[in-house]
Every structure is written in C-alpha cells, then in structure tokens.
Design a protein around this motif. Structure first.
Motif, PDB file in Angstrom:
ATOM      1  N   ASP A 307       0.853  -1.194   0.000  1.00 56.37           N
ATOM      2  CA  ASP A 307       0.000   0.000   0.000  1.00 56.37           C
ATOM      3  C   ASP A 307       0.888   1.243   0.000  1.00 56.37           C
ATOM      4  O   ASP A 307       1.386   1.660   1.049  1.00 56.37           O
ATOM      5  N   VAL A 308       1.132   1.802  -1.182  1.00 58.49           N
ATOM      6  CA  VAL A 308       1.913   3.041  -1.303  1.00 58.49           C
ATOM      7  C   VAL A 308       1.199   3.968  -2.276  1.00 58.49           C
ATOM      8  O   VAL A 308       0.435   3.529  -3.133  1.00 58.49           O
ATOM      9  N   GLN A 309       1.453   5.261  -2.131  1.00 59.00           N
ATOM     10  CA  GLN A 309       0.821   6.260  -3.006  1.00 59.00           C
ATOM     11  C   GLN A 309       1.829   6.992  -3.896  1.00 59.00           C
ATOM     12  O   GLN A 309       1.464   7.873  -4.665  1.00 59.00           O
ATOM     13  N   ALA A 310       3.114   6.628  -3.784  1.00 58.18           N
ATOM     14  CA  ALA A 310       4.156   7.203  -4.640  1.00 58.18           C
ATOM     15  C   ALA A 310       5.303   6.216  -4.736  1.00 58.18           C
ATOM     16  O   ALA A 310       5.563   5.457  -3.800  1.00 58.18           O
ATOM     17  N   VAL A 311       5.981   6.222  -5.886  1.00 57.57           N
ATOM     18  CA  VAL A 311       7.117   5.330  -6.115  1.00 57.57           C
ATOM     19  C   VAL A 311       8.276   6.154  -6.664  1.00 57.57           C
ATOM     20  O   VAL A 311       8.116   6.913  -7.639  1.00 57.57           O
ATOM     21  N   TYR A 312       9.433   6.029  -6.034  1.00 60.15           N
ATOM     22  CA  TYR A 312      10.654   6.692  -6.496  1.00 60.15           C
ATOM     23  C   TYR A 312      11.628   5.623  -6.976  1.00 60.15           C
ATOM     24  O   TYR A 312      11.928   4.690  -6.237  1.00 60.15           O
ATOM     25  N   ARG A 313      12.116   5.742  -8.187  1.00 63.83           N
ATOM     26  CA  ARG A 313      13.089   4.775  -8.692  1.00 63.83           C
ATOM     27  C   ARG A 313      14.505   5.345  -8.533  1.00 63.83           C
ATOM     28  O   ARG A 313      14.833   6.409  -9.056  1.00 63.83           O
ATOM     29  N   ALA A 314      15.308   4.639  -7.767  1.00 62.81           N
ATOM     30  CA  ALA A 314      16.714   5.011  -7.581  1.00 62.81           C
ATOM     31  C   ALA A 314      17.559   3.879  -8.146  1.00 62.81           C
ATOM     32  O   ALA A 314      18.322   3.221  -7.436  1.00 62.81           O
ATOM     33  N   VAL A 315      17.383   3.639  -9.444  1.00 57.56           N
ATOM     34  CA  VAL A 315      18.010   2.489 -10.105  1.00 57.56           C
ATOM     35  C   VAL A 315      19.192   2.914 -10.966  1.00 57.56           C
ATOM     36  O   VAL A 315      19.671   2.135 -11.794  1.00 57.56           O
ATOM     37  N   GLY A 316      19.664   4.127 -10.775  1.00 61.07           N
ATOM     38  CA  GLY A 316      20.841   4.599 -11.497  1.00 61.07           C
ATOM     39  C   GLY A 316      20.574   5.853 -12.283  1.00 61.07           C
ATOM     40  O   GLY A 316      19.449   6.108 -12.743  1.00 61.07           O
ATOM     41  N   TYR A 317      21.625   6.666 -12.412  1.00 63.48           N
ATOM     42  CA  TYR A 317      21.547   7.870 -13.230  1.00 63.48           C
ATOM     43  C   TYR A 317      21.894   7.549 -14.682  1.00 63.48           C
ATOM     44  O   TYR A 317      22.446   6.493 -14.995  1.00 63.48           O
ATOM     45  N   ARG A 318      21.572   8.479 -15.542  1.00 62.19           N
ATOM     46  CA  ARG A 318      21.821   8.317 -16.971  1.00 62.19           C
ATOM     47  C   ARG A 318      22.430   9.607 -17.516  1.00 62.19           C
ATOM     48  O   ARG A 318      21.923  10.697 -17.275  1.00 62.19           O
ATOM     49  N   SER A 319      23.538   9.464 -18.246  1.00 59.38           N
ATOM     50  CA  SER A 319      24.178  10.631 -18.853  1.00 59.38           C
ATOM     51  C   SER A 319      23.430  11.057 -20.108  1.00 59.38           C
ATOM     52  O   SER A 319      22.810  10.236 -20.793  1.00 59.38           O
ATOM     53  N   ASP A 320      23.500  12.332 -20.401  1.00 61.11           N
ATOM     54  CA  ASP A 320      22.925  12.870 -21.630  1.00 61.11           C
ATOM     55  C   ASP A 320      24.020  13.128 -22.646  1.00 61.11           C
ATOM     56  O   ASP A 320      25.161  13.454 -22.282  1.00 61.11           O
ATOM     57  N   PRO A 321      23.700  12.977 -23.947  1.00 61.99           N
ATOM     58  CA  PRO A 321      24.724  13.238 -24.967  1.00 61.99           C
ATOM     59  C   PRO A 321      25.087  14.715 -25.045  1.00 61.99           C
ATOM     60  O   PRO A 321      24.316  15.584 -24.633  1.00 61.99           O
ATOM     61  N   VAL A 322      26.275  14.978 -25.559  1.00 61.45           N
ATOM     62  CA  VAL A 322      26.726  16.340 -25.847  1.00 61.45           C
ATOM     63  C   VAL A 322      26.667  16.512 -27.358  1.00 61.45           C
ATOM     64  O   VAL A 322      27.237  15.699 -28.100  1.00 61.45           O
ATOM     65  N   ASN A 323      25.986  17.532 -27.822  1.00 59.00           N
ATOM     66  CA  ASN A 323      25.882  17.754 -29.264  1.00 59.00           C
ATOM     67  C   ASN A 323      27.269  17.851 -29.885  1.00 59.00           C
ATOM     68  O   ASN A 323      28.130  18.577 -29.407  1.00 59.00           O
ATOM     69  N   GLY A 324      27.453  17.078 -30.954  1.00 59.71           N
ATOM     70  CA  GLY A 324      28.730  17.113 -31.654  1.00 59.71           C
ATOM     71  C   GLY A 324      29.744  16.110 -31.153  1.00 59.71           C
ATOM     72  O   GLY A 324      30.880  16.090 -31.642  1.00 59.71           O
TER      73      GLY A 324
END
Length: 458
Positions: A307-324
């Motif tokens: 019985d929960v009303q919110a879920v937080y996923r802490a399964v790892g960060y993800r890097s974003d690409p750099v243009n170019g």
C-alpha cells in the motif's frame, strides 16, 4: 612548443576538477579553461549530494583549492554543444576533456512506471538540492512511499522524505524546499531491493546514519537476512560489504524504537508493477526472490502488494549526450577506450577528444573513483601531446576564447563570480543561524556570478 598546452575541460564537478588538477601537476606547462553549463561550479557536490551530508560536501574544500590555481580558469554559464559547438572549441584548444557527469534517471521498465506519482530519484534530488533546471514544487501528499533501489541515492531520498522539515532547516535547503517538506504527509518509506544483504550497494556509513534521527526508525525483516556461499564469499572479500551486512543484521534484531517515521528496508523483493487507481499510484507489486547458490537470485512466484501512493526509482543515473560528440545510446556514455573518445562503441579514436568520470564509465562508484578515471584519461592525453598527435589550434591564446564569448554575448560566470555568489548564500544563511541558504533561480545566481555592471558597484 613555446606556449602552454591549452586544454578545455567540460564540466566542473569532481571529475572535471580532478582532471584539471592532474594536468596542472604534470611535468608540462598548461593553461586550462574549465567550462560549466550551470552558473556555479562543483556539479554533483552542489546538486547531487543530500543537504544533510555536510561530511561529503566537505569535499568542496579540496575542490576549491584546485580552482584557486592560476593555471585553471572557470568559464561557467556556458553549455557546450548549444552556446559553443565542439568544432568551434577546437580552434582554441589542443585537447578537450568531457566530464559532464549524469543527471537523468534510468527507466524502470514495469507497468505503471509512467504514472504521475512515479518519480525518478534524480528529479527529487534536483528539487531538494535547489537545481534551477528542476521543479520548485513537489507533490508530498503520499503517506506511504516506495523507493526502488538499494544504493546510496535510495538512502538519501528515503532519509529526506522521512525527516522533518525542521531537521533539514539547519542545512542549506532553500525556502521552497523547506516549505514543501513542511507539508509532507510521509510517515512510512519502503526501500526495495531485488537481492540480499551481501549484494546491497549501500556504503556502511550512509546506511548507519539512516537511523541517527530520533524521528526515524529503520526496520528490516529478519527473514531478509539470508546468505548462500557466494554471499558469504562477498562478505569475506570486502570489509565494506561485511559492515553493510552487520548493520542490516543489527536493524533486524533490535527492539522497536517507536519513532514516528518508519523506513523499511525490504530485500529479495523485485518490483513487478505499479498499481493505478483513477490515474494515480495506488500500490506496488513485488515478487519474492531467493538466492540460487551461485551468486544470483531466482523468482519464487510469491507476489506481495504494498500500500503506497508514490514510487521513487533510484536504479541509477543516466548521462545525456553532448551535441557534436559520439554517444553510446545503449550504455549512455561517450564511447571511449579508457580515455580517448571513439567515433562509435567499437570505433576509431577521435583525435583531441577525451572523456572522464561518469560520462566515460557510467554512474557507478563513489566520488573518489573519479580520481583514478582522471589519472587514466590525462595520462593518455599527455602521451598524445608528447608524441605530437594533437592538432595545433588556430587561436591558442587565452584571450581569444574570451573575445569569442564576448562577441557571442554570453554572460560568462567566473571564479571571482563564484566567490560573490558563495558570500551571498552564506549571508542569507547567517541571517537564520545556518551556514548557507542556496539561491535557486538561474537569474539570481548569475546576478552574482556573472559579469558585473561597474556603474552599480559601490
């Protein structure tokens, strides 16, 4: 070459600063420009560490000493790939080192993961750390909350959710975060991990500190304390992992503390589905796992609905690409051979481009691990320089990039500007008897850290 080696380092978090420090200490005259897209330096330390962890934030002091060096110049409020292209930077530098880190959240690929109250841990960290790129308001109406992931980020967000706003008011949190947490309805936080105590990714100190608040009771089911031979070997091989196991065992065996807020750590429970009612989170289904005797786990078929009303996923960060810059979409890193940027996952070296930190190897390890990353990368860079493999830039003079940025009308934030911003935040905190109170809005930070109007100076 009669001039210094010119290097642009992209990202002023620990990875970029450690790389810059190694360059300065090398047996080579260097001139480094440290680029940062935010109006303030320090990356993960400023915007990724929980505010009630001053011990970790103390790393800023050592990073601060690096940036005080004359051979390093901070150029902040500049996003490479948007404000300035990588190809444009090549005109000014012999080499470019990417240390852009990771702020996005990895996905949790189960039904219901896209519901409104299903959040990425990084989103919440961005909120409570006052990152201007994230929301100023947060929905804290949930009474019972699930956190998926048994690493330190999962501990951080669980602790922030379970603590009272007044406990956190002594830290550097801005007013909007204090006001949001003051209205929080959270009384139970449930942390879920698929595997057992010998595989949990917590660090011992952070796990032990989870219980230091008189308002928080940490609870572990004794049935979740289970080991097979592979688990016992993992404990013997790592003192740190053994300490984690000992702490979890202590939580499982002790008498109830009867604190108003509870943090439950559930091991051997894999998330299966986030339940929905009227378009909102109404529960979490997990499947019980068991050790398979070979260092892995297997499902038992037994499912539990929480019985929960919110879920937080802490399964790892993800890097974003750099243009170019080449990017590996599967691993979410810049493809590299340990330092050199490659033109694809199994490709050729891209001359003059390098990577270090999380953008190089993914978001794993502690802050200190970035030192060994930087050593490997900078070693390759210096070897290429000594061997004459770096192309000569057209405009290596330090003032050339400054004029280029001025002509583009970019409001560059500087190291001197950081000192002004730092003093302003400390002054705001001092008024309330605390060390610092963060400024959140981009424009407010730039007003201190960016170019100053001489006509307004006293």
């Amino acid at each position: 070459m009669s001039r210094p080696l010119r290097v642009a380092v992209i990202g002023s978090g620990p990875a970029g600063i450690y790389a810059s420090d190694l360059l300065v200490k090398a047996d080579q005259e260097v001139s480094i420009d440290l680029f940062e897209k935010m109006p303030a330096p320090f990356g993960l330390i400023r915007y990724g560490v929980a505010p009630d962890h001053p011990r970790i934030k103390g790393i800023v002091k050592s990073l601060h000493r690096v940036l005080e060096q004359d051979d390093i110049r901070l150029l902040a409020n500049i996003e490479i790939g948007r404000d300035v292209t990588v190809e444009e930077l090549r005109d000014f530098y012999d080499a470019i080192v990417f240390a852009t880190g990771a702020t996005g959240d990895r996905n949790l690929n189960i039904p219901g993961a896209d519901l409104p109250e299903s959040y990425g841990a990084g989103q919440f960290v961005g909120f409570y750390d006052g990152n201007p790129n994230f929301t100023r308001d947060w929905n804290l109406t949930a009474n019972k909350i699930a956190v998926i992931g048994v690493g330190n980020v999962g501990l951080d967000i669980s602790r922030v959710l379970a603590k009272t706003a007044d406990e956190l008011h002594t830290t550097e949190i801005p007013d909007n975060v204090y006001e949001g947490l003051h209205e929080s309805a959270a009384s139970e936080v449930h942390i879920f991990g698929r595997r057992g105590p010998a595989q949990a990714k917590f660090t011992p100190m952070e796990l032990k500190e989870l219980d230091h608040s008189e308002n928080i009771e940490v609870i572990v089911d004794p049935e979740d304390i289970d080991y097979d031979e592979a688990s016992e070997e993992a404990r013997r091989a790592s003192k740190s992992q053994d300490l984690v196991c000992q702490t979890l065992e202590g939580y499982a065996m002790r008498e109830p503390k009867d604190a108003p807020h509870k943090i439950y750590i559930h091991l051997f429970e894999a998330p299966v589905e986030i339940l929905e009612k009227d378009g909102h989170v109404s529960g979490l289904v997990t499947e019980r796992q068991e050790l398979d005797g070979e260092g892995g786990i297997r499902p038992t078929g037994k499912q539990t609905t929480w019985d929960v009303q919110a879920v937080y996923r802490a399964v790892g960060y993800r890097s974003d690409p750099v243009n170019g810059v080449p990017f590996d979409e599967k691993k979410n890193v810049i493809p590299n051979d340990g330092g050199h940027v490659l033109d694809g996952p199994e490709g050729e070296q891209v001359a003059g481009l390098y990577a270090t930190g999380w953008i190089k190897r993914g978001p794993v390890g502690l802050i200190g691990n970035t030192k060994s990353d930087a050593k490997e990368t900078i070693g390759m860079l210096l070897e290429d320089y000594d061997a004459g493999r770096l192309a000569e830039p057209a405009h290596p003079e330090p003032e050339a990039i400054t004029k280029f940025l001025e002509d583009r009308k970019i409001a560059v934030a500087t190291w001197e500007g950081w000192h002004r911003l730092d003093a302003a935040e400390r002054a705001r905190g001092e008024e309330e008897g605390r060390e610092r109170k963060k400024l959140v809005e981009w424009e407010d930070m730039i007003a201190y850290s960016g170019p100053q109007d001489p006509s307004k100076e006293s």
